[in-house]
Design a protein around this motif. Structure first.
Motif, short mmCIF file in Angstrom:
data_model
loop_
_atom_site.label_atom_id
_atom_site.label_comp_id
_atom_site.label_asym_id
_atom_site.label_seq_id
_atom_site.Cartn_x
_atom_site.Cartn_y
_atom_site.Cartn_z
N UNK A 1 79.00 -72.06 73.20
CA UNK A 1 77.85 -72.61 73.93
C UNK A 1 77.34 -71.62 74.96
N UNK A 2 78.26 -70.89 75.59
CA UNK A 2 77.88 -69.90 76.60
C UNK A 2 77.02 -68.79 75.99
N UNK A 3 77.28 -68.49 74.72
CA UNK A 3 76.53 -67.42 74.04
C UNK A 3 75.38 -67.95 73.20
N UNK A 4 75.20 -69.27 73.20
CA UNK A 4 74.10 -69.86 72.44
C UNK A 4 74.24 -69.70 70.94
N UNK A 5 75.48 -69.71 70.43
CA UNK A 5 75.70 -69.52 68.99
C UNK A 5 75.26 -70.76 68.21
N UNK B 1 78.16 -58.34 68.54
CA UNK B 1 78.38 -58.76 67.15
C UNK B 1 79.84 -59.13 66.93
N UNK B 2 80.74 -58.26 67.31
CA UNK B 2 82.17 -58.53 67.09
C UNK B 2 82.63 -59.74 67.89
N UNK B 3 82.16 -59.86 69.13
CA UNK B 3 82.56 -61.00 69.95
C UNK B 3 82.06 -62.30 69.33
#
Length: 428
Positions: free
Chosen positions: A132-136, A308-310
């Protein structure tokens, strides 16, 4: 309307003239009905769940309200593809216009079920603090099958394909990519891997480097907007790479991956090639997901080693944690009559299924636990020389970090890309 035939070259048609009963039904009888017909778009088809401790009786699953069909526009656009799908536009009860694609000669029931699967994944992403923090999230669209061979697909605005973007920027360099140009480099199916590797190196040299990053710089001239768009592309690509790997999604050529021109996010369409169907094609697919030079170049100077990797690690870690939820949605596919493996198979009382379906689900289970061995063409050839089989399950599961690293390595492996179908465009 899906099956209505029009002359070749016709790009527009009138609903009143070609499908008058439909025009009268939607604009006349439907409006007079006391029961409104809900517009089948993402806003109306995905219900919000109540929060923990909230009263179920007072919960409103559609807090933004629902939109009903108020009418349909007379103008219909005919697409130029072989089956001639039609773009129609509904008028909503909120006064806005909602475009849909009426697609014939395609069984859309599998796409519909997969969109439900992606909707559940989006709910899991929203409930996880790291994602959620990264808006995925996964950009979804609604699919409404009207019968076995026709249906409606929600039209997503502001999308452009990656192939026309690349072609446009290559033309600026003086390169015109057509079938005649491609024929100079296309290897034969029976060629050895050394020849395919040589042809891929030649075409990459001719192209003089990737160009997708130039589109982001031209489309988002403001530095902050450019950074956010590139970050959105990187993260959305990471999420769909992991989701596609888990469900064995193939056929990721450049027409099936689009970019949202307003946000920079990558959007995948045409998800029929499920459960590693790409491995059974005439030229088998040997990469877990698409991660070619242009895709990596658009991610910025860090390439695959930054956001990308994260994003991949966060998405894969969440799917591993929720593997029972995901498997409960995928297990019914074993008995699904829409799947290729059930055609012609004997199913006794609905309790038995074919070995092929169970094998596909076993591989999904292995991916969700990190025990599936991912090997390259080079490793496969070396194992064959030694008389060994490297494709057995791992005894010790890979960590999430190790699993992502291994998948990324195989997706970018030069030998793997050289062995891909040339129409898939491994050089782009």
């Amino acid at each position: 309307l899906c099956l209505a035939t029009v002359n070749k070259g016709t790009r527009e048609m009138s609903l009143k003239g070609e499908a008058r009963p439909l025009h009268l039904l939607v604009n006349g009888n439907l409006n007079k009905s006391s029961i409104p017909v809900i517009l089948p778009d993402a806003r109306n088809m995905i219900a919000s769940l109540p929060s923990h401790g909230a009263s179920h009786n007072s919960h409103n699953p559609f807090p933004g309200g629902t939109v009903a069909i108020a009418g349909i526009e007379d103008q219909v656009l005919v697409m130029s593809s072989l089956v001639q799908p039609k773009k129609i536009t509904f008028r909503g009860s909120d006064g806005k216009l909602y475009p849909f694609l009426a697609k014939p000669k395609d069984d859309l029931r599998r796409d519909c079920r997969l969109m439900d699967f992606c909707a559940v994944l989006n709910k899991l992403f929203r409930s996880d603090p790291e994602s959620r923090k990264r808006g995925l999230s996964i950009r979804t669209y609604r699919v409404v099958p009207t019968n076995e061979t026709n249906g409606l697909i929600e039209w997503l605005p502001n999308l452009t394909g990656i192939r026309p973007i690349i072609h446009e920027h290559l033309r600026e360099r003086g390169l015109r990519i057509d079938s005649r140009w491609m024929a100079r480099f296309t290897p034969k199916k029976e060629d050895k891997i050394e020849t395919k590797r040589k042809m891929l190196a030649l075409i990459l040299k001719e192209l003089k480097g990737p160009v997708l990053a130039n589109w982001f710089a031209a489309s988002f001239p403001d530095p902050q907007a450019w950074l956010m768009a590139r970050l959105a592309f990187t993260r959305s690509t990471g999420v769909m790479s992991m989701v596609g790997y888990i469900i064995g999604l193939g056929d990721r050529h450049l027409e099936n991956i689009n970019i949202d021109t307003t946000s920079g996010k990558s959007v995948h369409v045409d998800m029929n090639s499920l459960f590693n169907k790409g491995e059974t094609m005439e030229i088998p697919e040997v990469v877990p997901f698409r991660l070619t030079g242009n895709m990596v170049d658009a991610m910025g100077p860090l390439g695959v080693d930054g956001p990308f990797r994260i994003s991949c690690e966060v998405a894969l870690g969440l799917m591993r944690k929720e593997k029972e939820v995901l498997m409960s949605m995928l297990r019914p596919f074993i008995f699904d009559p829409l799947m290729d493996w059930t055609k012609g198979a004997r199913v006794a009382g609905g309790t038995e299924s074919t070995a092929e379906g169970r094998e596909c689900l076993r591989r999904v289970q292995e991916r969700l636990t990190g025990t599936e061995t991912v090997i390259s063409i080079r490793e496969r050839l070396e194992a064959k020389k030694k008389g060994k089989n490297n494709e057995k399950s791992l005894q010790q599961p890979l960590s999430v970090v190790g699993h992502v690293a291994r998948l990324t390595e195989q997706a970018r492996d030069f030998d793997n890309l050289a062995c891909m179908y040339w129409g898939w465009a491994p050089f782009f």
